[in-house]
Write a protein that holds these residues in place. Structure first.
Motif, PDB file in Angstrom:
ATOM      1  N   SER A 188      44.614  45.782  52.215  1.00 16.57           N
ATOM      2  CA  SER A 188      44.442  47.022  51.460  1.00 16.57           C
ATOM      3  C   SER A 188      45.234  48.160  52.092  1.00 16.57           C
ATOM      4  O   SER A 188      45.823  48.989  51.390  1.00 16.57           O
ATOM      5  N   LEU A 228      46.252  47.863  39.429  1.00 17.76           N
ATOM      6  CA  LEU A 228      46.507  46.449  39.714  1.00 17.76           C
ATOM      7  C   LEU A 228      46.253  46.120  41.180  1.00 17.76           C
ATOM      8  O   LEU A 228      45.848  44.994  41.508  1.00 17.76           O
ATOM      9  N   SER A 229      46.478  47.082  42.061  1.00 25.18           N
ATOM     10  CA  SER A 229      46.196  46.827  43.479  1.00 25.18           C
ATOM     11  C   SER A 229      44.697  46.625  43.705  1.00 25.18           C
ATOM     12  O   SER A 229      44.297  45.766  44.498  1.00 25.18           O
ATOM     13  N   GLY A 249      43.826  43.200  42.362  1.00 28.99           N
ATOM     14  CA  GLY A 249      44.297  42.150  43.256  1.00 28.99           C
ATOM     15  C   GLY A 249      43.418  41.980  44.481  1.00 28.99           C
ATOM     16  O   GLY A 249      43.135  40.853  44.899  1.00 28.99           O
ATOM     17  N   ALA A 276      40.236  40.239  43.461  1.00 26.76           N
ATOM     18  CA  ALA A 276      40.457  38.831  43.151  1.00 26.76           C
ATOM     19  C   ALA A 276      40.660  37.991  44.410  1.00 26.76           C
ATOM     20  O   ALA A 276      40.252  36.819  44.461  1.00 26.76           O
ATOM     21  N   LEU A 277      41.264  38.565  45.450  1.00 22.28           N
ATOM     22  CA  LEU A 277      41.541  37.816  46.673  1.00 22.28           C
ATOM     23  C   LEU A 277      40.346  37.772  47.623  1.00 22.28           C
ATOM     24  O   LEU A 277      40.248  36.861  48.449  1.00 22.28           O
ATOM     25  N   THR A 331      44.384  42.602  31.923  1.00 21.44           N
ATOM     26  CA  THR A 331      44.531  41.941  33.223  1.00 21.44           C
ATOM     27  C   THR A 331      43.185  41.641  33.869  1.00 21.44           C
ATOM     28  O   THR A 331      43.043  40.649  34.613  1.00 21.44           O
ATOM     29  N   VAL A 335      42.313  38.098  35.988  1.00 23.13           N
ATOM     30  CA  VAL A 335      42.415  38.092  37.449  1.00 23.13           C
ATOM     31  C   VAL A 335      41.056  37.940  38.124  1.00 23.13           C
ATOM     32  O   VAL A 335      40.897  37.201  39.100  1.00 23.13           O
TER      33      VAL A 335
END
Length: 233
Positions: free
Chosen positions: A124, A164-165, A168, A171-172, A213, A217
């Motif tokens: 992050s 989107l960050s 992401g 999601a990770l 999205t 995701v």
């Protein structure tokens, strides 16, 4: 014995030379108005001429515009160009201030990532370091003479990159608290539409891409995450 009568003071009908010079100077000095061009001095003006009336051609054009069907929520190119010319400087100033505030808020939010997303906290910070220059470039682009769609599109891409960050990272991450971090995602399009006041179509496109999205995701990794995710949605 009666007191002698007092002598009335003599009042001169002529002012001293210094007073006459000051009066003449005030009379001949033009009026200073803030924000004027050049040295800031303009001759006195008649306030009765301050009223601004539209020409008959402009008034007729506006009447025709008001009678149109705004299917695409857009005025004619003539009025759109006039609106842009009249508001471009104020718009750039507004985008610069709100864009800088949004960048600071986005970076400050990373302080909570070690608690909400401990397994991807380092990632992050790397994303912040990568996206902050992008935001600075967006702010610097306001000095360029860009078209409306280019200027608004650059800031729309910055908003989309920030959203989107967040998606992401969620999601990770394998932490149970990761999906609760999606509450921060809602603030990004809200800030873009309400505070930054991006143009309608740019706000719509950005929000639609985030919405599309999101289900692609983000998925619950276990039953508890799935329940939290459903509650957030």
């Amino acid at each position: 014995w009666a007191a002698p009568p007092r002598k009335a003071p003599q009042i001169s009908m002529h002012s001293p030379p210094d007073v006459n010079i000051a009066r003449r100077r005030n009379r001949d000095t033009p009026v200073r108005r803030p924000g004027s061009a050049g040295d800031g001095f303009l001759p006195p003006r008649d306030d009765s001429d301050d009223s601004t009336e539209l020409s008959s051609a402009s008034a007729e054009l506006i009447e025709l515009e008001l009678g149109r069907n705004y299917r695409w929520l857009r005025f004619s190119p003539v009025l759109e160009a006039q609106f842009e010319a009249d508001s471009v400087q104020g718009r750039k100033r507004h985008l610069f201030i709100t864009g800088a505030i949004g960048m600071l808020i986005f970076d400050i939010f990373a302080i909570g990532n070690p608690y909400m997303l401990p397994d991807v906290a380092n990632l992050s910070w790397k994303l912040r370091l990568a996206l902050t220059p992008l935001f600075l470039i967006s702010l610097a682009s306001l000095r360029l003479s860009l078209k409306t769609w280019q200027r608004e599109g650059i800031f729309g891409l910055s908003v989309l990159a920030a959203a989107l960050s967040v998606l992401g990272l969620v999601a990770l991450s394998r932490e149970t608290t990761a999906v609760s971090h999606l509450a921060a995602l809602l603030l990004i399009p809200m800030f873009a539409g309400i505070v930054m006041r991006l143009r309608f179509w740019h706000t719509l496109a950005t929000s639609a891409l985030i919405l599309v999205t999101f289900p692609i995701v983000v998925h619950g990794r276990d039953e508890q995450q799935t329940l939290i995710l459903q509650d957030n949605i």
